[in-house]
Design a protein around this motif. Structure first.
Motif, PDB file in Angstrom:
ATOM      1  N   TYR A 304       4.324  -0.308  -1.387  1.00  0.00           N
ATOM      2  CA  TYR A 304       5.650  -0.896  -1.553  1.00  0.00           C
ATOM      3  C   TYR A 304       5.858  -1.967  -0.477  1.00  0.00           C
ATOM      4  O   TYR A 304       5.406  -1.825   0.657  1.00  0.00           O
ATOM      5  CB  TYR A 304       6.733   0.186  -1.441  1.00  0.00           C
ATOM      6  N   GLY A 305       6.565  -3.018  -0.860  1.00  0.00           N
ATOM      7  CA  GLY A 305       6.737  -4.146   0.036  1.00  0.00           C
ATOM      8  C   GLY A 305       8.114  -4.195   0.668  1.00  0.00           C
ATOM      9  O   GLY A 305       9.134  -4.055  -0.018  1.00  0.00           O
ATOM     10  N   ILE A 306       8.136  -4.385   1.982  1.00  0.00           N
ATOM     11  CA  ILE A 306       9.359  -4.607   2.735  1.00  0.00           C
ATOM     12  C   ILE A 306       9.226  -5.961   3.416  1.00  0.00           C
ATOM     13  O   ILE A 306       8.184  -6.268   4.006  1.00  0.00           O
ATOM     14  CB  ILE A 306       9.576  -3.519   3.812  1.00  0.00           C
ATOM     15  N   HIS A 311       6.144  -9.576  -0.401  1.00  0.00           N
ATOM     16  CA  HIS A 311       6.107 -10.796  -1.212  1.00  0.00           C
ATOM     17  C   HIS A 311       4.715 -11.399  -1.237  1.00  0.00           C
ATOM     18  O   HIS A 311       4.199 -11.799  -2.276  1.00  0.00           O
ATOM     19  CB  HIS A 311       7.074 -11.831  -0.644  1.00  0.00           C
ATOM     20  N   SER A 312       4.102 -11.506  -0.056  1.00  0.00           N
ATOM     21  CA  SER A 312       2.816 -12.177   0.058  1.00  0.00           C
ATOM     22  C   SER A 312       1.724 -11.449  -0.714  1.00  0.00           C
ATOM     23  O   SER A 312       1.022 -12.038  -1.533  1.00  0.00           O
ATOM     24  CB  SER A 312       2.423 -12.294   1.538  1.00  0.00           C
ATOM     25  N   ALA A 313       1.590 -10.146  -0.457  1.00  0.00           N
ATOM     26  CA  ALA A 313       0.548  -9.381  -1.123  1.00  0.00           C
ATOM     27  C   ALA A 313       0.800  -9.290  -2.629  1.00  0.00           C
ATOM     28  O   ALA A 313      -0.141  -9.319  -3.433  1.00  0.00           O
ATOM     29  CB  ALA A 313       0.456  -7.985  -0.517  1.00  0.00           C
ATOM     30  N   GLY A 528       7.271 -16.349  -3.269  1.00  0.00           N
ATOM     31  CA  GLY A 528       6.551 -15.556  -2.286  1.00  0.00           C
ATOM     32  C   GLY A 528       7.346 -15.275  -1.034  1.00  0.00           C
ATOM     33  O   GLY A 528       8.551 -15.031  -1.077  1.00  0.00           O
ATOM     34  N   GLU A 529       6.646 -15.314   0.098  1.00  0.00           N
ATOM     35  CA  GLU A 529       7.238 -14.974   1.381  1.00  0.00           C
ATOM     36  C   GLU A 529       7.872 -16.198   2.033  1.00  0.00           C
ATOM     37  O   GLU A 529       7.811 -17.307   1.512  1.00  0.00           O
ATOM     38  CB  GLU A 529       6.168 -14.385   2.292  1.00  0.00           C
ATOM     39  N   CYS A 530       8.459 -15.992   3.244  1.00  0.00           N
ATOM     40  CA  CYS A 530       9.159 -17.106   3.896  1.00  0.00           C
ATOM     41  C   CYS A 530       8.221 -18.254   4.241  1.00  0.00           C
ATOM     42  O   CYS A 530       8.619 -19.420   4.254  1.00  0.00           O
ATOM     43  CB  CYS A 530       9.915 -16.629   5.130  1.00  0.00           C
ATOM     44  N   LEU A 531       6.954 -17.963   4.501  1.00  0.00           N
ATOM     45  CA  LEU A 531       5.975 -19.015   4.747  1.00  0.00           C
ATOM     46  C   LEU A 531       5.840 -19.928   3.531  1.00  0.00           C
ATOM     47  O   LEU A 531       5.444 -21.090   3.649  1.00  0.00           O
ATOM     48  CB  LEU A 531       4.620 -18.389   5.078  1.00  0.00           C
TER      49      LEU A 531
END
Length: 650
Positions: A304-306, A311-313, A528-531
């Motif tokens: 699970y993603g936190i 997001h990235s994975a 995705g993620e903040c990057l």
């Protein structure tokens, strides 16, 4: 824009959050934690009131030990003679420098991993050969007849050199990939960075006792840091990630706390660094480990993603269910259904340890940069000398999770039922493939089917009702035919509330519906993620080139309504430097200086072609974006678009 003081009287309390937060699972978990006597970030925020007005307005200085000094009508200068303008400028420069180091530090880990994969010191496949070749061509490298590993190694060294250059020279990523029009602007302003490390080093130097006393020169250095943030910490890191792990893949997943399965070994990954998370994904698919989990009575192993690790994975590998932002991490922990929590770097609040202890959830830290008292430590060391041990560490983590499953406190498990489907994994490459190229999207923009494009992102901030602002802004934008991109913590609200599913088109304007329905696309595209702000800026660049207009003239915008930390300032500044306006519901801590505030909000219109807009009401903020888009569309001669504002506004 007039200088706006932070109004500390209007910050919401926890009861307001309970009434107005848009996700029902958030309300259920806050109420459950109340019954259990567990505090949350919302409790701690209320306990901090009243907040320090000097800190909110940027007029408190702690840079030396003659203070701390605060600026008042009675004491308009600190001990050293610094006034409000210099103190506010120094404080915000240090914020931006911290943002450069935050994204840059985790980016460096991936760059080192890419280098190791290329030279054979790490047993890692290079999963993004197309990205390697594209980056190599952008850098002017000869790609004919050369192996992917050789090119990847050369790219890794370019990225690392841009990150840590000390001998002055061209910043190769910036020179190769920035729009020529912007390069000319930055050269004229003398803000081209030497390297990310150098600009952070210089920012700290300038703001030490008795060094740079000119607030304007301080802000000049802030702009250099902004470019270092954008082109090394973000774009450079993104190139390394896509080269090593491949481009995002679109898929449909279930999101929110209701997606947790009670009968499986459940592992949460929390933070920002992808290297070990990628190894954990691999280990979770190992048949021997799955068999070991089943021997303990589990149905299998689930991840699970936190925050951004999820997001990235998710975008790269799948197999991860996104649960919550950094602010919502404690709520996810309080389900009692997570057996092990993997914490790497950034936006991992120390408060999670108290909640984990209540449910006997095992917490493992995985970076020398980020330890938590009471957590186990299985990590890459300070020198990253054990990157080759990622698979070994990941296997140990899975084994510990399996052991924890057998000791789970089943009577304490509470999983709210809320869950929805969401589409994830949008990238420039698959977007252009779907539409048949950028000219098609430009045609929709010119004819008004798409009014404009907004990158709607940012962390959460308890100064606003949790996840409410991001939701209201998104709803207003798509109702008025604005296409929305999202990433990072803000994306969780939009994923959970249906904006990232084609069914969300029911809330969109007719023009946007017509464009997206034929491709069965949602009105908000998860990148995705903040990057992955790098993906949004890359899409803006592609569309700008396709219509032959500079970015400062296009109907594109950046908005982080609930932003809360140093990286948020850097992200806004990155888009501002491109000539794209930024829009927020919370002021940066500069309003104690009218001069610094004017620079932030207004004066960059002439130098950069962009401004920062602060509007506390999210519906009004969305309206401002739309009106600004209409002005840009009119100046471009593009077709006018009908407007429908909520609450009868017109």
């Amino acid at each position: 824009m007039a200088t706006r003081k932070n109004d500390i009287r209007n910050f919401p309390d926890k009861q307001t959050v309970l009434k107005r937060t848009p996700d029902p699972s958030v309300r259920e978990m806050i109420q459950r934690m109340d019954k259990l006597g567990l505090e949350t970030a919302f409790d701690r925020f209320d306990a901090q009131k009243p907040h320090c007005g000097f800190g909110l307005n940027g007029t408190c200085c702690k840079n030396c030990h003659m203070g701390p000094c605060r600026i008042t009508p009675k004491s308009p200068r600190g001990v050293c003679g610094a006034d409000a303008h210099l103190i506010a400028a120094r404080n915000i420069l240090r914020w931006v420098a911290a943002g450069v180091s935050a994204h840059g530090a985790r980016g460096r880990e991936v760059m080192l991993a890419l280098k190791g994969a290329a030279d054979g010191s790490l047993d890692l496949p290079i999963l993004g050969p197309e990205k390697v070749q594209a980056a190599a061509r952008s850098f002017g490298l000869d790609v004919e007849g050369r192996e992917i590993k050789e090119l990847a190694g050369e790219i890794a060294m370019i990225l690392l050199e841009d990150l840590c250059r000390t001998l002055p020279g061209p910043h190769r990523t910036l020179e190769a990939m920035a729009p020529p029009e912007r390069l000319a602007v930055w050269k004229e302003l003398d803000i081209l960075p030497i390297g990310a490390y150098h600009e952070v080093f210089e920012a700290l130097h300038r703001t030490t006792t008795g060094t740079d006393g000119d607030w304007q020169n301080i802000l000049q250095q802030m702009l250099r840091c902004g470019l270092a943030f954008a082109w090394s910490s973000v774009v450079g890191s993104s190139i390394a990630m896509d080269s090593l792990y491949g481009l995002p893949k679109r898929s449909t997943v279930e999101v929110n706390l209701g997606s947790i399965t009670e009968d499986s070994v459940n592992i949460a990954v929390h933070g920002h660094s992808p290297v070990l998370v990628a190894a954990i994904v691999k280990a979770a698919r190992n048949e021997d480990l799955i068999a070991a989990a089943r021997q303990q009575g589990a149905s299998g192993i689930r991840l699970y993603g936190i925050c951004c690790s999820g997001h990235s994975a998710l975008a790269k590998f799948g197999d991860i269910q996104p649960l919550a932002s950094a602010m919502g991490a404690e709520l996810a922990l309080a389900t009692g259904a997570l057996d092990l929590w993997v914490a790497d770097v950034q936006d991992v609040f120390p408060g999670i340890m108290d909640v984990a202890a209540c449910f006997h959830t095992r917490v493992i830290t995985t970076s020398d940069s980020a330890r938590l008292p009471g957590a186990e430590h299985l990590a890459f060391d300070h020198h990253h000398s054990n990157l080759d041990q990622a698979d070994v560490i990941a296997t140990k983590i899975i084994e510990k999770a399996i052991h924890s499953f057998s000791g789970r406190l089943s009577g304490k498990v509470f999983i709210p039922p809320a869950r929805v489907a969401a589409e994830v994994g949008f990238a420039v490459e698959n977007i252009l493939e779907t539409f048949g190229g950028a000219p098609v999207l430009i045609d929709h923009l010119k004819h008004g089917n798409i009014r404009g494009v907004v990158n709607l992102v940012g962390c959460n901030n308890p100064k606003l009702v949790y996840e409410e602002a991001i939701t209201i802004v998104a709803r207003e934008l798509i109702a008025n035919d604005v296409l929305v991109l999202t990433n990072g913590c803000a994306a969780y609200a939009l994923l959970k509330l249906g904006f990232c599913h084609p069914d969300g088109l029911s809330q969109a304007g007719s023009g946007l519906q017509g464009v997206l329905e034929q491709h069965q696309l949602p009105p908000v595209w998860h990148m995705g993620e903040c990057l992955d702000n790098a993906r949004a800026s890359a899409l803006f660049r592609v569309l700008s080139d396709a219509c032959g207009k500079p970015l400062k003239q296009t109907p594109f915008a950046f908005s982080s309504p609930e932003w809360s930390n140093e990286k948020g300032v850097g992200a806004a500044l990155s888009f501002r430097l491109l000539g794209i306006n930024s829009y927020h519901c919370i002021s940066p801590p500069v309003s104690g200086s009218d001069k610094v505030a004017r620079f932030f909000y207004e004066q960059t219109r002439e130098s950069l072609g962009s401004v920062m807009v602060i509007e506390p009401d999210p519906a009004t903020l969305a309206k401002r974006i739309i009106l600004d888009f209409d002005q840009r569309r009119s100046e471009l001669g593009w077709k006018a678009v009908a407007t429908t504002f909520a609450k009868g506004e017109n």
